[in-house]
Motif scaffolding. Structure first.
Motif, PDB file in Angstrom:
ATOM      1  N   TRP A 171      17.746 -12.568  29.252  1.00  0.00           N
ATOM      2  CA  TRP A 171      18.880 -11.829  29.780  1.00  0.00           C
ATOM      3  C   TRP A 171      19.257 -12.367  31.154  1.00  0.00           C
ATOM      4  O   TRP A 171      20.422 -12.446  31.514  1.00  0.00           O
ATOM      5  N   GLY A 172      18.278 -12.779  31.931  1.00  0.00           N
ATOM      6  CA  GLY A 172      18.540 -13.321  33.264  1.00  0.00           C
ATOM      7  C   GLY A 172      19.155 -14.699  33.250  1.00  0.00           C
ATOM      8  O   GLY A 172      19.641 -15.180  34.265  1.00  0.00           O
ATOM      9  N   CYS A 173      19.147 -15.376  32.107  1.00  0.00           N
ATOM     10  CA  CYS A 173      19.699 -16.731  32.035  1.00  0.00           C
ATOM     11  C   CYS A 173      21.219 -16.727  31.997  1.00  0.00           C
ATOM     12  O   CYS A 173      21.847 -17.725  32.291  1.00  0.00           O
ATOM     13  N   GLY A 174      21.850 -15.657  31.591  1.00  0.00           N
ATOM     14  CA  GLY A 174      23.308 -15.575  31.575  1.00  0.00           C
ATOM     15  C   GLY A 174      23.844 -15.359  32.975  1.00  0.00           C
ATOM     16  O   GLY A 174      23.196 -14.781  33.834  1.00  0.00           O
ATOM     17  N   GLY A 175      25.030 -15.844  33.250  1.00  0.00           N
ATOM     18  CA  GLY A 175      25.626 -15.675  34.570  1.00  0.00           C
ATOM     19  C   GLY A 175      25.025 -16.588  35.610  1.00  0.00           C
ATOM     20  O   GLY A 175      25.013 -16.285  36.794  1.00  0.00           O
ATOM     21  N   TYR A 176      24.516 -17.726  35.177  1.00  0.00           N
ATOM     22  CA  TYR A 176      23.860 -18.647  36.086  1.00  0.00           C
ATOM     23  C   TYR A 176      24.857 -19.398  36.964  1.00  0.00           C
ATOM     24  O   TYR A 176      24.614 -19.641  38.125  1.00  0.00           O
ATOM     25  N   ILE A 177      26.003 -19.764  36.410  1.00  0.00           N
ATOM     26  CA  ILE A 177      27.009 -20.529  37.144  1.00  0.00           C
ATOM     27  C   ILE A 177      27.974 -19.561  37.819  1.00  0.00           C
ATOM     28  O   ILE A 177      28.507 -18.660  37.188  1.00  0.00           O
ATOM     29  N   GLN A 178      28.212 -19.777  39.105  1.00  0.00           N
ATOM     30  CA  GLN A 178      29.110 -18.934  39.890  1.00  0.00           C
ATOM     31  C   GLN A 178      30.402 -19.697  40.177  1.00  0.00           C
ATOM     32  O   GLN A 178      30.425 -20.929  40.165  1.00  0.00           O
ATOM     33  N   ASN A 179      31.473 -18.972  40.461  1.00  0.00           N
ATOM     34  CA  ASN A 179      32.757 -19.589  40.817  1.00  0.00           C
ATOM     35  C   ASN A 179      32.657 -20.249  42.186  1.00  0.00           C
ATOM     36  O   ASN A 179      32.034 -19.713  43.097  1.00  0.00           O
ATOM     37  N   GLU A 180      33.308 -21.405  42.312  1.00  0.00           N
ATOM     38  CA  GLU A 180      33.302 -22.156  43.568  1.00  0.00           C
ATOM     39  C   GLU A 180      34.701 -22.664  43.872  1.00  0.00           C
ATOM     40  O   GLU A 180      35.499 -22.909  42.967  1.00  0.00           O
ATOM     41  N   ASN A 181      35.007 -22.856  45.134  1.00  0.00           N
ATOM     42  CA  ASN A 181      36.258 -23.478  45.598  1.00  0.00           C
ATOM     43  C   ASN A 181      37.507 -22.786  45.092  1.00  0.00           C
ATOM     44  O   ASN A 181      38.509 -23.425  44.795  1.00  0.00           O
ATOM     45  N   GLY A 182      37.472 -21.488  44.930  1.00  0.00           N
ATOM     46  CA  GLY A 182      38.642 -20.747  44.496  1.00  0.00           C
ATOM     47  C   GLY A 182      38.893 -20.789  43.005  1.00  0.00           C
ATOM     48  O   GLY A 182      39.986 -20.466  42.546  1.00  0.00           O
ATOM     49  N   SER A 183      37.907 -21.174  42.224  1.00  0.00           N
ATOM     50  CA  SER A 183      38.109 -21.282  40.778  1.00  0.00           C
ATOM     51  C   SER A 183      38.281 -19.921  40.116  1.00  0.00           C
ATOM     52  O   SER A 183      38.759 -19.847  38.987  1.00  0.00           O
ATOM     53  N   GLU A 184      37.942 -18.844  40.806  1.00  0.00           N
ATOM     54  CA  GLU A 184      38.140 -17.509  40.224  1.00  0.00           C
ATOM     55  C   GLU A 184      39.614 -17.147  40.108  1.00  0.00           C
ATOM     56  O   GLU A 184      39.975 -16.201  39.402  1.00  0.00           O
ATOM     57  N   TYR A 185      40.503 -17.902  40.779  1.00  0.00           N
ATOM     58  CA  TYR A 185      41.933 -17.625  40.715  1.00  0.00           C
ATOM     59  C   TYR A 185      42.635 -18.426  39.617  1.00  0.00           C
ATOM     60  O   TYR A 185      43.831 -18.265  39.397  1.00  0.00           O
ATOM     61  N   ILE A 186      41.904 -19.287  38.925  1.00  0.00           N
ATOM     62  CA  ILE A 186      42.476 -20.072  37.834  1.00  0.00           C
ATOM     63  C   ILE A 186      42.489 -19.192  36.592  1.00  0.00           C
ATOM     64  O   ILE A 186      41.497 -18.571  36.243  1.00  0.00           O
ATOM     65  N   LYS A 187      43.633 -19.152  35.923  1.00  0.00           N
ATOM     66  CA  LYS A 187      43.805 -18.243  34.792  1.00  0.00           C
ATOM     67  C   LYS A 187      43.619 -18.972  33.468  1.00  0.00           C
ATOM     68  O   LYS A 187      44.169 -20.043  33.256  1.00  0.00           O
ATOM     69  N   GLN A 188      42.851 -18.351  32.570  1.00  0.00           N
ATOM     70  CA  GLN A 188      42.702 -18.885  31.224  1.00  0.00           C
ATOM     71  C   GLN A 188      43.813 -18.321  30.355  1.00  0.00           C
ATOM     72  O   GLN A 188      44.058 -17.115  30.339  1.00  0.00           O
ATOM     73  N   LEU A 189      44.493 -19.197  29.610  1.00  0.00           N
ATOM     74  CA  LEU A 189      45.609 -18.807  28.758  1.00  0.00           C
ATOM     75  C   LEU A 189      45.166 -18.782  27.302  1.00  0.00           C
ATOM     76  O   LEU A 189      44.233 -19.477  26.916  1.00  0.00           O
ATOM     77  N   ASP A 190      45.874 -18.015  26.476  1.00  0.00           N
ATOM     78  CA  ASP A 190      45.543 -17.933  25.060  1.00  0.00           C
ATOM     79  C   ASP A 190      46.398 -18.856  24.200  1.00  0.00           C
ATOM     80  O   ASP A 190      46.245 -18.893  22.988  1.00  0.00           O
TER      81      ASP A 190
END
Length: 143
Positions: free
Chosen positions: A15-34
């Motif tokens: 369970w602790g292995c998920g969420g290992y990679i964090q957002n960097e350099n403002g990548s949290e503002y990039i939107k995924q499209l469908d």
């Protein structure tokens, strides 16, 4: 009792292995499209391969790679995703996620319309059920 303790510790470890990679350099503002966006400029195609346990981590890794590019873009559409087995792995993920994405620059990323979301629903020839159409029951009435 020891068997249950080992099972609980194994579950907590995985369970602790998920969420290992964090957002960097403002990548949290990039939107995924469908789907393919309408009114956006296509910049480039990017393929990323990463060995992680969770698909969300693979997506975050892709977003971090987009943010690290010379022309980062602000939206992306994953055109293909697959996994491949990692060979000779004793510790670590058993598979690698391979994501290919088209990266776009959109004027207003919050109001992006995509080709997938703008497609009209298929229309069927459904008539109202009153039993008779112009005096003739043609059998096209669905209930």
């Amino acid at each position: 009792m020891k068997k249950y303790l080992v099972m609980i510790l194994s579950a907590v470890t995985l369970w602790g292995c998920g969420g290992y990679i964090q957002n960097e350099n403002g990548s949290e503002y990039i939107k995924q499209l469908d789907g393919e966006p309408i009114g956006c400029t296509f910049l480039y195609k990017l393929e990323s391969e990463v060995s992680v346990y969770d698909q969300d981590d693979a997506r975050r890794y892709l977003e971090n790679r987009i943010a690290d590019q010379a022309r980062p873009g602000n939206a992306y559409w994953i055109v293909s995703e697959r996994t491949r087995p990692n060979e000779w792995v004793i510790f670590g993920p058993e598979r690698a996620f391979v994501l290919a994405a088209n990266v776009y620059d959109c004027p207003n990323v919050r109001t992006v319309r995509t080709a997938r979301s703008d497609k009209p629903m298929p229309e069927y020839d459904i008539k109202p059920c009153r039993g008779v159409f112009n005096g003739v029951d043609d059998g096209r009435c669905f209930q």
